[in-house]
Design a protein around this motif. Structure first.
Motif, short mmCIF file in Angstrom:
data_model
loop_
_atom_site.label_atom_id
_atom_site.label_comp_id
_atom_site.label_asym_id
_atom_site.label_seq_id
_atom_site.Cartn_x
_atom_site.Cartn_y
_atom_site.Cartn_z
N ILE A 66 -2.93 -40.22 -23.32
CA ILE A 66 -2.06 -41.38 -23.28
C ILE A 66 -1.54 -41.51 -21.85
O ILE A 66 -1.11 -40.51 -21.26
CB ILE A 66 -0.86 -41.25 -24.24
CG1 ILE A 66 -1.33 -40.91 -25.66
CG2 ILE A 66 -0.02 -42.53 -24.25
CD1 ILE A 66 -0.19 -40.52 -26.60
N VAL A 67 -1.58 -42.72 -21.29
CA VAL A 67 -1.00 -43.00 -19.99
C VAL A 67 0.16 -43.96 -20.19
O VAL A 67 -0.03 -45.04 -20.78
CB VAL A 67 -2.04 -43.61 -19.02
CG1 VAL A 67 -1.39 -43.91 -17.68
CG2 VAL A 67 -3.22 -42.66 -18.84
N VAL B 86 -0.04 -47.85 -21.26
CA VAL B 86 -0.95 -48.71 -20.50
C VAL B 86 -2.40 -48.37 -20.79
O VAL B 86 -3.28 -49.20 -20.55
CB VAL B 86 -0.66 -48.59 -18.99
CG1 VAL B 86 0.74 -49.05 -18.68
CG2 VAL B 86 -0.89 -47.17 -18.48
N ARG B 87 -2.65 -47.18 -21.28
CA ARG B 87 -4.01 -46.80 -21.65
C ARG B 87 -3.94 -45.60 -22.60
O ARG B 87 -3.12 -44.70 -22.41
CB ARG B 87 -4.85 -46.46 -20.43
CG ARG B 87 -6.32 -46.18 -20.76
CD ARG B 87 -7.19 -46.12 -19.52
NE ARG B 87 -7.21 -47.41 -18.82
CZ ARG B 87 -7.96 -47.64 -17.76
NH1 ARG B 87 -8.75 -46.70 -17.27
NH2 ARG B 87 -7.94 -48.82 -17.17
N ALA B 88 -4.77 -45.60 -23.62
CA ALA B 88 -4.80 -44.49 -24.58
C ALA B 88 -6.20 -44.40 -25.17
O ALA B 88 -6.90 -45.41 -25.31
CB ALA B 88 -3.76 -44.68 -25.68
N ALA C 188 1.57 -34.46 -17.26
CA ALA C 188 1.53 -34.35 -15.80
C ALA C 188 1.70 -35.73 -15.18
O ALA C 188 1.35 -36.75 -15.80
CB ALA C 188 0.21 -33.73 -15.35
N PRO C 189 2.22 -35.78 -13.95
CA PRO C 189 2.30 -37.07 -13.25
C PRO C 189 0.91 -37.57 -12.90
O PRO C 189 0.01 -36.80 -12.60
CB PRO C 189 3.10 -36.72 -11.97
CG PRO C 189 3.70 -35.39 -12.22
CD PRO C 189 2.81 -34.68 -13.17
N TYR D 67 2.78 -43.44 -13.09
CA TYR D 67 2.37 -43.17 -14.46
C TYR D 67 2.52 -41.68 -14.82
O TYR D 67 2.57 -40.81 -13.95
CB TYR D 67 0.91 -43.60 -14.67
CG TYR D 67 0.67 -45.04 -14.29
CD1 TYR D 67 1.23 -46.06 -15.03
CD2 TYR D 67 -0.12 -45.36 -13.18
CE1 TYR D 67 1.02 -47.39 -14.68
CE2 TYR D 67 -0.34 -46.68 -12.82
CZ TYR D 67 0.24 -47.69 -13.58
OH TYR D 67 0.04 -48.98 -13.23
N ILE D 68 2.56 -41.47 -16.14
CA ILE D 68 2.59 -40.12 -16.70
C ILE D 68 1.41 -40.00 -17.66
O ILE D 68 1.18 -40.88 -18.50
CB ILE D 68 3.91 -39.84 -17.46
CG1 ILE D 68 5.09 -39.92 -16.50
CG2 ILE D 68 3.86 -38.47 -18.13
CD1 ILE D 68 5.11 -38.84 -15.43
N LEU D 69 0.68 -38.89 -17.53
CA LEU D 69 -0.49 -38.63 -18.37
C LEU D 69 -0.14 -37.56 -19.40
O LEU D 69 0.37 -36.50 -19.06
CB LEU D 69 -1.67 -38.17 -17.52
CG LEU D 69 -2.91 -37.68 -18.29
CD1 LEU D 69 -3.53 -38.81 -19.09
CD2 LEU D 69 -3.92 -37.06 -17.33
N LEU D 70 -0.44 -37.85 -20.67
CA LEU D 70 -0.27 -36.88 -21.76
C LEU D 70 -1.63 -36.56 -22.34
O LEU D 70 -2.34 -37.45 -22.83
CB LEU D 70 0.64 -37.42 -22.87
CG LEU D 70 2.10 -37.73 -22.51
CD1 LEU D 70 2.24 -39.16 -22.04
CD2 LEU D 70 3.00 -37.49 -23.70
#
Length: 412
Positions: free
Chosen positions: A56-57, A65-67, A147-148, A153-156
């Protein structure tokens, strides 16, 4: 002629205007797409497309914004919203500190969108209830790494660990139960040995305690054997290495192995008439399953009674039923009898030598053979365990198949 020329000029003007309007519309649509699809840092989109985990972003206002499809399938994302507050809290911490976070989270499982909210028009999701104790159907266990991603954005990254957690919980529970069950006979043997050592001259005491030691050692040996049997069953692929098995011979061998304890209680083993019945499986395992059921019926039946063993074939299913004339079971007890180490009456089980693993082994064997084991019971009316297995289909000379019951009895 002048009218035609004027009409042509008007048509040409309309065509040019239409082309200009179409071009403007395309530019507007492309601009809206560029605005609606945020630009991720260079190379990140390519990496995310091949990553093996759900991702997930989210942006600075926690919008998705994106997944990946996996994130939606797990119920982590609904629309453009992250469903679980725990994930957002991790993202906030990473955004604030700039440090990568990694956590194992147990979250309530949320089904994918199944309806539309009548007010907002947004898809809705259904949250399943949390299960008590070990992670189960109502929970999702995931390993999350946050993580950044660039400056905005943040990435999961989420890895589903539900099945691993469930297996680990079952294994830990089994080890704990085994340890507890082994402590009882081992502790009893230790105390009995100390008692004999403290009174070596008292022959009556020595004989009594020695007899108790033999009983406890036999119980310990039976428990260890059942644990070994259960472990061995879990490592054998019956579907791949199985052969044609005649259930009549399985019943005969199982009855023969339990005849001695039945005679000790003057219990008659009544076996129904044989009939052609073949299944695909492992002969030794099926004998173990039926022997455990017959032995269980003998153990918990009063003296001078009967235990019935019947075989029936129909609709592509081979059924073997074992009925006793014991005390029967309540509905609550019937729901748990196949659990490992469960005993309806623990004190009575210790007296009869039960380990609490017999029915669990039966269920595991029958499941490995693609069948099922069911129970009918009522207090003061006895119990009937029924094993149902798929009937073996045998090839015919004309290239077709028929069930084993169609064969001549002498061929089995």
């Amino acid at each position: 002629m002048v009218v035609g020329l004027v009409a042509g000029l008007i048509g040409l003007s309309l065509g040019v205007f239409g082309m200009f309007a179409f071009s403007l519309s395309e530019r507007t649509r492309q601009l809206s797409l560029d605005i609606g699809e945020p630009a991720l840092p260079d190379g990140s989109a390519e990496v995310l497309s091949v990553v093996g985990k759900a991702y997930i972003v989210i942006d600075t206002v926690d919008g998705v914004v994106r997944a990946s499809a996996g994130a939606y399938a797990f119920g982590l994302v609904r629309g453009h919203t992250v469903v679980h507050q725990e994930l957002l809290e991790l993202a906030h911490r990473v955004r604030r500190d700039g440090v990568i976070e990694e956590r194992d989270l147990t979250l309530p499982r949320v089904l994918p969108a199944a309806a539309v909210d009548p007010v907002s028009g947004e898809p809705t999701a259904v949250e399943l209830p949390r299960t008590q104790g070990a992670p189960g159907q109502g929970t999702l266990v995931i390993q999350v790494r946050v993580a950044p991603l660039g400056e905005e954005y943040i990435l999961l990254l989420a890895d589903d660990r539900t099945e691993i957690a469930r297996t680990e919980a079952v294994r830990n529970d089994f080890v704990a139960n085994v340890s507890h069950e082994l402590k009882t006979p081992v502790g009893a043997l230790s105390l009995l040995a100390e008692a004999i050592e403290s009174a070596p001259e008292d022959q009556a005491t020595v004989r009594r305690f020695a007899s108790r030691m033999m009983t406890e050692s036999a119980r310990l040996a039976a428990l260890v054997q059942d644990i070994i049997e259960l472990s061995r069953l879990q490592g054998k692929d019956v579907a791949r290495v199985g052969t044609a098995v005649d259930m009549n011979s399985v019943i005969a061998e199982a009855v023969d192995r339990t005849r001695l304890p039945a005679q000790g209680k003057n219990i008659t083993l009544v076996v129904g008439p044989s009939q052609p019945a073949a299944v695909h499986g492992d002969h030794a395992q099926l004998v173990t399953a039926l022997r455990n059921l017959i032995d269980n019926a003998v153990r918990y039946s009063p003296e001078n009674t009967q235990v019935g063993i019947g075989l029936s074939v129909g609709a592509g299913v081979v059924s073997v039923s074992i009925s006793d004339q014991g005390d029967g079971l309540t509905p609550a007890e019937q729901d748990r009898v196949f659990e490992r180490f469960y005993r309806v009456d623990a004190a009575r089980s210790r007296h009869t030598g039960g380990t609490g693993l017999g029915l669990s082994i039966v269920k595991h064997i029958v499941s490995n053979h693609g069948g099922e084991v069911t129970l009918w019971s009522a207090p003061k009316m006895g119990s009937t365990f029924t094993v149902r297995l798929p009937q073996l289909s045998l090839p015919t000379s004309d290239g077709g198949t028929h069930h084993s019951a169609d064969r001549h009895p002498g061929l089995i």
